[in-house]
Design a protein around this motif. Structure first.
Motif, short mmCIF file in Angstrom:
data_model
loop_
_atom_site.label_atom_id
_atom_site.label_comp_id
_atom_site.label_asym_id
_atom_site.label_seq_id
_atom_site.Cartn_x
_atom_site.Cartn_y
_atom_site.Cartn_z
N CYS A 90 -18.60 -70.56 -33.29
CA CYS A 90 -19.63 -70.83 -32.28
C CYS A 90 -19.52 -69.92 -31.05
CB CYS A 90 -19.59 -72.30 -31.86
SG CYS A 90 -18.15 -72.74 -30.85
N ASP A 91 -18.53 -69.06 -31.02
CA ASP A 91 -18.30 -68.08 -29.95
C ASP A 91 -17.92 -68.71 -28.61
OD1 ASP A 91 -18.02 -65.32 -29.47
OD2 ASP A 91 -19.87 -65.34 -28.29
N ALA A 92 -17.54 -69.98 -28.60
CA ALA A 92 -17.13 -70.64 -27.37
C ALA A 92 -15.70 -70.20 -27.00
CB ALA A 92 -17.18 -72.15 -27.54
N GLU A 93 -15.43 -70.18 -25.71
CA GLU A 93 -14.09 -69.92 -25.21
C GLU A 93 -13.58 -71.21 -24.59
OE1 GLU A 93 -12.24 -67.32 -21.66
OE2 GLU A 93 -13.51 -66.19 -23.04
N THR A 94 -12.49 -71.77 -25.14
CA THR A 94 -12.00 -73.07 -24.69
C THR A 94 -10.48 -73.09 -24.60
OG1 THR A 94 -11.92 -73.93 -26.95
CG2 THR A 94 -13.96 -74.31 -25.73
N ASP A 95 -9.96 -74.09 -23.88
CA ASP A 95 -8.52 -74.34 -23.84
C ASP A 95 -8.11 -74.92 -25.19
OD1 ASP A 95 -8.28 -73.50 -21.22
OD2 ASP A 95 -8.42 -75.53 -20.39
N LYS A 149 -4.34 -76.45 -27.44
CA LYS A 149 -2.94 -76.84 -27.37
C LYS A 149 -2.12 -75.78 -28.10
CE LYS A 149 -3.90 -81.74 -27.15
NZ LYS A 149 -3.74 -83.04 -27.77
N PRO A 150 -0.89 -75.52 -27.62
CA PRO A 150 -0.07 -74.47 -28.25
C PRO A 150 0.14 -74.66 -29.75
CG PRO A 150 0.91 -75.16 -26.18
CD PRO A 150 -0.24 -76.09 -26.45
N ASN A 151 0.19 -75.90 -30.21
CA ASN A 151 0.43 -76.15 -31.62
C ASN A 151 -0.85 -76.48 -32.40
OD1 ASN A 151 0.06 -78.60 -30.39
ND2 ASN A 151 1.66 -79.65 -31.52
N ARG A 152 -2.01 -76.35 -31.75
CA ARG A 152 -3.30 -76.64 -32.40
C ARG A 152 -4.37 -75.74 -31.80
NH1 ARG A 152 -4.37 -81.04 -35.71
NH2 ARG A 152 -6.51 -81.47 -35.16
N LEU A 153 -4.52 -74.57 -32.35
CA LEU A 153 -5.45 -73.57 -31.80
C LEU A 153 -6.86 -73.80 -32.33
CD1 LEU A 153 -3.15 -70.42 -32.05
CD2 LEU A 153 -3.45 -72.00 -30.13
N LEU A 154 -7.39 -74.98 -32.03
CA LEU A 154 -8.73 -75.36 -32.48
C LEU A 154 -9.75 -75.14 -31.36
CD1 LEU A 154 -7.92 -78.76 -34.24
CD2 LEU A 154 -8.16 -76.49 -35.28
N CYS A 155 -10.98 -74.86 -31.75
CA CYS A 155 -12.07 -74.71 -30.80
C CYS A 155 -12.34 -76.07 -30.13
CB CYS A 155 -13.32 -74.22 -31.51
SG CYS A 155 -14.77 -74.14 -30.44
N GLY A 156 -12.37 -76.05 -28.81
CA GLY A 156 -12.64 -77.28 -28.07
C GLY A 156 -14.10 -77.69 -28.12
N ALA A 157 -14.98 -76.78 -28.54
CA ALA A 157 -16.42 -77.08 -28.60
C ALA A 157 -16.83 -77.64 -29.95
CB ALA A 157 -17.23 -75.83 -28.28
N GLY A 192 -14.53 -77.68 -32.87
CA GLY A 192 -13.40 -78.15 -33.67
C GLY A 192 -12.94 -77.20 -34.76
N SER A 193 -13.54 -76.04 -34.85
CA SER A 193 -13.19 -75.08 -35.91
C SER A 193 -11.77 -74.56 -35.73
CB SER A 193 -14.17 -73.90 -35.88
OG SER A 193 -13.76 -72.90 -36.79
N PHE A 194 -11.13 -74.25 -36.85
CA PHE A 194 -9.80 -73.64 -36.82
C PHE A 194 -9.90 -72.12 -36.83
CE2 PHE A 194 -10.91 -74.02 -41.25
CZ PHE A 194 -10.48 -72.82 -41.80
N LYS A 195 -11.10 -71.59 -36.95
CA LYS A 195 -11.30 -70.14 -36.98
C LYS A 195 -11.43 -69.63 -35.54
CE LYS A 195 -13.52 -70.19 -41.46
NZ LYS A 195 -14.73 -69.89 -42.21
N THR A 196 -10.27 -69.47 -34.91
CA THR A 196 -10.24 -69.05 -33.51
C THR A 196 -9.35 -67.82 -33.35
OG1 THR A 196 -8.37 -70.49 -33.04
CG2 THR A 196 -10.57 -71.39 -32.64
N ARG A 197 -9.55 -67.15 -32.24
CA ARG A 197 -8.73 -65.99 -31.88
C ARG A 197 -8.10 -66.30 -30.52
NH1 ARG A 197 -12.00 -60.92 -31.27
NH2 ARG A 197 -12.92 -61.95 -33.04
N LEU A 198 -6.81 -66.05 -30.41
CA LEU A 198 -6.08 -66.31 -29.17
C LEU A 198 -6.52 -65.32 -28.09
CD1 LEU A 198 -3.76 -68.08 -28.03
CD2 LEU A 198 -2.22 -66.22 -28.66
N ILE A 199 -6.90 -65.85 -26.93
CA ILE A 199 -7.30 -65.01 -25.79
C ILE A 199 -6.16 -64.94 -24.78
CG2 ILE A 199 -8.86 -64.85 -23.82
CD1 ILE A 199 -10.95 -66.21 -25.52
N SER A 200 -5.51 -66.06 -24.52
CA SER A 200 -4.38 -66.07 -23.60
C SER A 200 -3.45 -67.21 -23.97
CB SER A 200 -4.86 -66.23 -22.15
OG SER A 200 -5.39 -67.51 -21.95
N GLY A 201 -2.24 -67.11 -23.44
CA GLY A 201 -1.24 -68.13 -23.71
C GLY A 201 0.03 -67.54 -24.28
#
Length: 115
Positions: A76-81, A83-91, A93-102
């Motif tokens: 969905c191209d959202a940028e969200t916070d 959890k360190p052990n669950r890199l899921l989209c906050g918008a 819920g997808s697991f297809k995410t890319r780490l931006i920071s952390g």
């Protein structure tokens, strides 16, 4: 100790910046450390005085500020916070995410003494 070698590299960087600006001392060092950086902030804090002895930054205050884990969703191209052990989209819920920071260990700010 991994954190001691990181502090020694930090001191090298701080000394270089201080020289470039003609500083006579370093008052404060601000580091941003992400939870995925592979660094233990408390150990970094304890290792700092050992690495700083005899340097321009010997009496500097080391401030370690935690940074948030943020991801960008590839669905969905959202940028969200996240959890360190669950890199899921906050918008969505997808697991297809890319780490931006952390995962950063970043020298964010220096307060120098300049004559």
């Amino acid at each position: 100790m991994h954190e001691l070698s990181l502090c020694q590299a930090l001191i090298d960087q701080v000394e270089q910046i201080a020289r470039e600006h003609g500083a006579t001392g370093v008052e404060r060092i601000l580091l941003k450390v992400g939870p995925l950086a592979g660094v233990e902030p408390l150990l970094l804090q304890h290792a700092y005085p050992l690495a700083a002895v005899g340097t321009i930054a010997e009496h500097a205050e080391l401030v370690i500020e935690p940074s948030q884990v943020r991801v960008r969703c590839q669905e969905c191209d959202a940028e969200t916070d996240a959890k360190p052990n669950r890199l899921l989209c906050g918008a969505c819920g997808s697991f297809k995410t890319r780490l931006i920071s952390g995962d950063e260990l970043l020298l964010a700010n220096l307060e120098l003494t300049i004559p």
